[in-house]
Design a protein around this motif. Structure first.
Motif, PDB file in Angstrom:
ATOM      1  N   GLY A  69       0.795  -1.210   0.000  1.00  0.00           N
ATOM      2  CA  GLY A  69       0.000   0.000   0.000  1.00  0.00           C
ATOM      3  C   GLY A  69       0.830   1.263   0.000  1.00  0.00           C
ATOM      4  O   GLY A  69       2.065   1.236   0.048  1.00  0.00           O
TER       5      GLY A  69
ATOM      6  N   LEU B 246      -3.397  -1.769  -5.109  1.00  0.00           N
ATOM      7  CA  LEU B 246      -3.936  -0.471  -5.508  1.00  0.00           C
ATOM      8  C   LEU B 246      -5.148  -0.601  -6.433  1.00  0.00           C
ATOM      9  O   LEU B 246      -5.451  -1.663  -6.962  1.00  0.00           O
ATOM     10  CB  LEU B 246      -2.850   0.356  -6.201  1.00  0.00           C
ATOM     11  CG  LEU B 246      -1.587   0.631  -5.380  1.00  0.00           C
ATOM     12  CD1 LEU B 246      -0.603   1.478  -6.179  1.00  0.00           C
ATOM     13  CD2 LEU B 246      -1.937   1.315  -4.058  1.00  0.00           C
TER      14      LEU B 246
ATOM     15  N   SER C  75      -2.058   7.907  -5.559  1.00  0.00           N
ATOM     16  CA  SER C  75      -0.713   7.376  -5.378  1.00  0.00           C
ATOM     17  C   SER C  75       0.195   7.787  -6.526  1.00  0.00           C
ATOM     18  O   SER C  75       1.116   8.575  -6.348  1.00  0.00           O
ATOM     19  CB  SER C  75      -0.756   5.850  -5.265  1.00  0.00           C
ATOM     20  OG  SER C  75       0.549   5.314  -5.179  1.00  0.00           O
TER      21      SER C  75
ATOM     22  N   PHE D 137      -3.257   5.398 -10.221  1.00  0.00           N
ATOM     23  CA  PHE D 137      -3.459   4.356  -9.217  1.00  0.00           C
ATOM     24  C   PHE D 137      -3.755   4.997  -7.863  1.00  0.00           C
ATOM     25  O   PHE D 137      -3.204   6.038  -7.527  1.00  0.00           O
ATOM     26  CB  PHE D 137      -2.218   3.466  -9.124  1.00  0.00           C
ATOM     27  CG  PHE D 137      -1.894   2.763 -10.416  1.00  0.00           C
ATOM     28  CD1 PHE D 137      -2.443   1.518 -10.687  1.00  0.00           C
ATOM     29  CD2 PHE D 137      -1.072   3.358 -11.355  1.00  0.00           C
ATOM     30  CE1 PHE D 137      -2.155   0.867 -11.876  1.00  0.00           C
ATOM     31  CE2 PHE D 137      -0.771   2.718 -12.557  1.00  0.00           C
ATOM     32  CZ  PHE D 137      -1.330   1.471 -12.811  1.00  0.00           C
TER      33      PHE D 137
ATOM     34  N   GLN E 124      -4.573   4.249  -3.533  1.00  0.00           N
ATOM     35  CA  GLN E 124      -4.598   3.410  -2.346  1.00  0.00           C
ATOM     36  C   GLN E 124      -6.039   3.268  -1.867  1.00  0.00           C
ATOM     37  O   GLN E 124      -6.712   4.265  -1.622  1.00  0.00           O
ATOM     38  CB  GLN E 124      -3.767   4.044  -1.233  1.00  0.00           C
ATOM     39  CG  GLN E 124      -4.036   3.490   0.161  1.00  0.00           C
ATOM     40  CD  GLN E 124      -3.628   2.040   0.303  1.00  0.00           C
ATOM     41  OE1 GLN E 124      -2.561   1.661  -0.140  1.00  0.00           O
ATOM     42  NE2 GLN E 124      -4.472   1.237   0.930  1.00  0.00           N
TER      43      GLN E 124
END
Length: 463
Positions: free
Chosen positions: A244, A322, A350, A363, A365
């Motif tokens: 993560g 993700l 992210s 992407f 989290q």
């Protein structure tokens, strides 16, 4: 000392060039009363995205090993569930109101393929995610993956079989997007760090806190709500790289009033009432201080991204678990909020590739995993936290917090964020602060610009 009301409203910006318009009914729940009979009759129900996410989580538990993913058909507003085999469990899924599709690859098959990729092809500039619409693992390679690296990746994907994985090229380079939403700042050796607040939460000990990107938490310990201001919050937990990309940051003043809402610009806010799992095919909104409000669709889950290491020219920072989307993002958007029209918190920005002119993929989290790992809850005393996640929603994320502190692998240079002030205007885009900015030129750029460029999305007319 009087109570301080947090000046940072979640994931927003000071101003937007093209602010989104929030109509009074934009957040209204869809009436599913007419669908109850349809569900009882075993026909597909019409669902809003949050309800589809909840149903998917429930059916994942009900189907067990037969469950092979699910996605949201936004045109028909129906949940499609992939199943391996048939039987009573599949019949129950149909009775619950889902469209059930028979597929070849089980969840275990797809997870095994992803494990092989991690072992043989964890190359900087690559990413992969499960796409339930194709029942395959979709592998992406950015512009830096060439020559022997491309050959190695292509050979690995071919070895998985055309029915299991697909390889594609993507424009630009995969990089972490530092900042997004309302800006937060930190002073570090060599320059300023700028990131963004994702969602305000209540920590496990009852203190006010917020979630942001993990690569922000490993770059700096103390954070301010202005470029030259005194720190107002301190990192409590940080995960990056590993399982993560999230941080829990506690406000230093325990009397801080931190609203559970997203600032959508132009004086509009969206109340965040729950956390929900992402569903492939559903429409989501991202708020960022560079690009404002943008929307798109979830395109993959359980994504793995291999960023070029900030500390080792020959290394890789791999992040797993993700959410993959086609929502655009640019420098200045990391840590910011991914949410639904109904007010469900979905993710924290992210990294990704591309920009908001040519497009790209970003992407995020998952918020549910960050909450499970940190023990935090959404909003005031966590009201509504995780309500949309469904039974067992955080199960797969258990233990993600074991990576807390893994950011010491990333080193102080993990973020090259130059400090642009929230709404600081001119010059915010090129703040490379001395040594911190040097890392940005290595190809794994951490994004840190201000939010005066407006987005073009609207929260109206979506799912």
């Amino acid at each position: 000392m009087p109570k301080r009301k947090a000046a940072i409203a979640v994931g927003g910006v000071a101003a937007l060039g093209a602010a989104a318009l929030l109509l009074p009914n934009a957040m209204a729940s869809q009436d599913n009363s007419q669908d109850q009979g349809a569900a009882a009759a075993g026909t597909a129900r019409t669902l809003k995205t949050t309800d589809a996410s909840t149903l998917a989580a429930q059916l994942k538990q009900s189907l067990g090993g037969q469950f092979a993913g699910a996605y949201y058909d936004s045109a028909r507003k129906q949940l499609v569930v992939n199943a391996v085999g048939d039987g009573a469990a599949v019949a129950r899924a149909k009775s619950a109101g889902a469209v059930v599709r028979q597929v070849e690859n089980s969840t275990a098959d797809l997870q095994s393929a992803a494990k092989t990729l991690r072992t043989k092809a964890a190359i900087p500039g690559t990413a992969w995610a499960v796409d339930p619409r194709t029942n395959k693992v979709i592998v992406s390679a950015d512009s830096t993956v060439t020559g022997a690296k491309w050959d190695r990746l292509e050979s690995t994907v071919d070895g998985l079989g055309s029915g299991t994985a697909t390889l594609k090229k993507t424009g630009g380079t995969f990089k972490t997007f530092v900042s997004g939403g309302d800006a937060i700042f930190s002073q570090v050796q060599g320059g300023n760090v700028r990131c963004s607040l994702g969602f305000n939460v209540t920590a496990a000990d009852g203190s006010p806190a917020f979630l942001t990107a993990g690569h922000c938490g490993v770059a700096a310990k103390q954070w301010s709500d202005s470029e030259t201001g005194q720190p107002i919050a301190t990192v409590d937990q940080a995960t990056f790289p590993g399982e993560g990309d999230f941080s829990l940051v506690k406000y230093d003043d325990p009397a801080t009033q931190a609203p559970s809402e997203v600032n959508a610009g132009n004086g509009q806010t969206v109340a965040i009432t729950q956390a929900a799992e992402a569903t492939v095919g559903s429409t989501v909104f991202r708020m960022g201080s560079t690009t404002g409000l943008h929307d798109g669709q979830v395109t993959g889950l359980d994504a793995t991204v291999n960023f070029q290491s900030e500390t080792d020219p020959n290394g890789v920072d791999t992040v797993t678990g993700l959410i993959q989307t086609d929502v655009c993002a640019e420098p200045g958007d990391s840590g910011g909020s991914l949410f639904t029209q109904e007010g469900a918190a979905i993710g924290l920005t992210s990294g990704g590739s591309g920009d908001c002119t040519s497009g790209g993929e970003t992407f995020f989290q998952p918020v549910t995993a960050a909450l499970a790992a940190t023990g935090a809850t959404l909003g005031d005393a966590g009201a509504g936290a995780g309500a949309g996640a469904g039974a067992g929603a955080g199960d797969d994320q258990a233990g993600a917090g074991d990576e807390a502190g893994a950011g010491d692998q990333a080193g102080a240079g993990a973020d090259d964020q130059a400090g642009a002030g929230a709404g600081a205007g001119a010059g915010a885009d090129d703040q490379a602060g001395a040594g911190a900015g040097a890392a940005e030129e290595k190809g794994t750029k951490h994004h840190h610009r201000n939010g005066q460029r407006g987005g073009t999305s609207s929260l109206t007319g979506s799912n």
